[in-house]
Design an enzyme around this catalytic site. Structure first.
Site, mmCIF file in Angstrom:
data_model
loop_
_atom_site.group_PDB
_atom_site.id
_atom_site.type_symbol
_atom_site.label_atom_id
_atom_site.label_comp_id
_atom_site.label_asym_id
_atom_site.label_seq_id
_atom_site.Cartn_x
_atom_site.Cartn_y
_atom_site.Cartn_z
ATOM 1 N N HIS A 153 39.964 35.662 37.211
ATOM 2 C CA HIS A 153 40.754 35.135 38.292
ATOM 3 C C HIS A 153 40.356 33.792 38.669
ATOM 4 O O HIS A 153 39.529 33.320 38.559
ATOM 5 C CB HIS A 153 40.683 36.226 39.521
ATOM 6 C CG HIS A 153 39.657 36.332 40.225
ATOM 7 N ND1 HIS A 153 38.501 36.831 39.491
ATOM 8 C CD2 HIS A 153 39.151 35.802 41.012
ATOM 9 C CE1 HIS A 153 37.227 36.732 40.274
ATOM 10 N NE2 HIS A 153 37.512 35.972 41.344
ATOM 11 N N ASP A 211 39.881 32.378 42.499
ATOM 12 C CA ASP A 211 40.032 32.763 44.098
ATOM 13 C C ASP A 211 41.277 32.432 44.737
ATOM 14 O O ASP A 211 41.728 31.360 45.033
ATOM 15 C CB ASP A 211 38.699 32.151 44.535
ATOM 16 C CG ASP A 211 37.410 32.946 44.154
ATOM 17 O OD1 ASP A 211 37.611 34.116 43.690
ATOM 18 O OD2 ASP A 211 36.538 32.268 44.278
ATOM 19 N N ARG A 234 29.823 34.062 50.097
ATOM 20 C CA ARG A 234 30.878 33.284 49.298
ATOM 21 C C ARG A 234 31.437 32.559 50.507
ATOM 22 O O ARG A 234 31.769 33.149 51.230
ATOM 23 C CB ARG A 234 31.897 33.806 48.562
ATOM 24 C CG ARG A 234 32.872 33.168 47.895
ATOM 25 C CD ARG A 234 33.827 33.948 47.080
ATOM 26 N NE ARG A 234 35.158 34.002 47.656
ATOM 27 C CZ ARG A 234 36.184 34.660 47.418
ATOM 28 N NH1 ARG A 234 35.982 35.342 46.078
ATOM 29 N NH2 ARG A 234 37.327 34.843 48.123
HETATM 30 C C1 OGA Z 1 33.682 35.792 43.640
HETATM 31 C C2 OGA Z 1 33.732 36.242 42.400
HETATM 32 C C3 OGA Z 1 31.910 36.846 40.725
HETATM 33 C C4 OGA Z 1 30.489 37.329 40.580
HETATM 34 O O1 OGA Z 1 32.992 35.938 44.470
HETATM 35 O O2 OGA Z 1 34.669 35.145 44.047
HETATM 36 O O3 OGA Z 1 34.521 36.489 41.585
HETATM 37 O O4 OGA Z 1 29.746 37.334 39.614
HETATM 38 N N1 OGA Z 1 32.446 36.794 41.891
HETATM 39 O O5 OGA Z 1 29.949 37.877 41.594
HETATM 40 MN MN MN Z 2 36.180 35.151 42.455
#
Ligand code: OGA
Ligand code: MN
Length: 294
Positions: free
Chosen positions: A115, A117, A285
């Site tokens: 994906h 984000d 994040r």
């Molecule tokens: C995110 C994601 C991937 C991961 O935090 O947007 O897709 O490896 N993380 O944690």
């Molecule tokens: Mn992500």
């Protein structure tokens, strides 16, 4: 000097080291706990555009410092799953597989499907910063696919099939996984559902800063291509996806302690490779809002 002069922080001495392969650069020697002056910020911005992903090594920063640095790139987006936002800092989404006293501490299935984000929003994310808090001793990598390269190398018949087309993105496309051991994504309230109505975006977008075209569909959030019969759309999306994640388009990030990774959601899609359930993994994040795709 007048008292109002815009004093700049001193320059920091740091290196931008491109990684092997198409995507990514390491930034070594930069301390993100300090405010960056305009020249240093411009170097980081340039590296992010040129490499689509930068890894800031060895960072020791607070949630507020991550937020402040992220804000230099734009407005921050707050995730719809309020229960996984860091207390006192809703700009930070906790990504984690840890369950404490029966309660997940963060979003455990973030990135289970490829994906970009927040592509399900009218204004999808420009980029995301993911800062390692706890890493498993095994697994837990994050994979990134270069959607510029995917477009540039897409076979002509597939290009012709999608050029000028729009696709629908939906937060709930893959929402409920009834097989999962932990239900990371409980039913959304009416208020939450109102925040995630489906949107349409071009299948091929132009990056607003580097001018390059990129595929902008993913298995995680794209449900169908507008104007095509259901089976044709499904088949086309499957072929595009298979091409996008060919090994030559993919970069694997193996996390090191104190890494903060900043990727460009307009250039890359990504996937969490996953780790054994009993190993703890936690990251913070921040998500920066981008432009409406065109
Ligand atoms: C995110 C994601 C991937 C991961 O935090 O947007 O897709 O490896 N993380 O944690
Ligand atoms: Mn992500």
């Amino acid at each position: 000097m007048p008292a109002t002069s815009l004093a700049q922080p001193a320059s920091q001495s740091f290196d931008v080291r491109p990684l092997q392969g198409l995507v990514g650069a390491e930034i070594v020697g930069l301390d993100l706990s300090q405010p960056l002056n305009d020249a240093d910020f411009a170097r980081v911005h340039r590296a992010h555009l040129d490499h689509h992903l930068v890894v800031f090594r060895d960072q020791h920063i607070t949630p507020q410092q991550q937020i402040d640095f992220s804000r230099r790139f734009g407005v921050l987006q707050i995730h719809v799953l309020k229960q996984f936002l860091l207390a006192g800092h809703p700009e930070i989404l906790i990504v984690s597989n840890i369950v404490e006293n029966g309660q997940p501490v963060g979003l455990g299935d973030a990135g289970k499907y490829w994906h970009s984000d927040l592509s399900y929003k009218e204004l999808p994310s420009l980029g995301s910063m993911l800062y390692a808090q706890e890493l498993p001793s095994e697994g837990g990598d994050t994979l990134f696919a270069d959607m510029h390269r995917a477009w540039d190398t897409l076979p002509a018949h597939l290009r012709a099939a999608v050029e000028g087309k729009q696709s629908v993105h939906s937060y709930t496309a893959r929402y409920s996984d009834t097989q999962a051991a932990v239900n990371w994504r409980p039913n959304l309230t009416a208020e939450q559902l109102a925040q995630v109505v489906t949107v349409t975006h071009p299948v091929v977008r132009t990056h607003p800063e580097n001018g390059r075209k990129a595929l902008f569909v993913s298995e995680g959030f794209t449900t169908h291509i507008v104007g095509l019969p259901e089976d044709e759309s499904r088949d086309l999306l499957a072929q595009i996806h298979a091409h996008s994640v060919l090994p030559e388009n993919v970069h694997r990030h193996q996390w090191q302690a104190h890494d903060m990774v900043f990727w460009d959601n307009r250039s890359l899609i990504h996937l969490a490779a996953g780790c054994p359930d009993h190993l703890r993994r936690k990251l913070h994040r921040t998500t920066i809002q981008g432009d409406a795709p065109f």
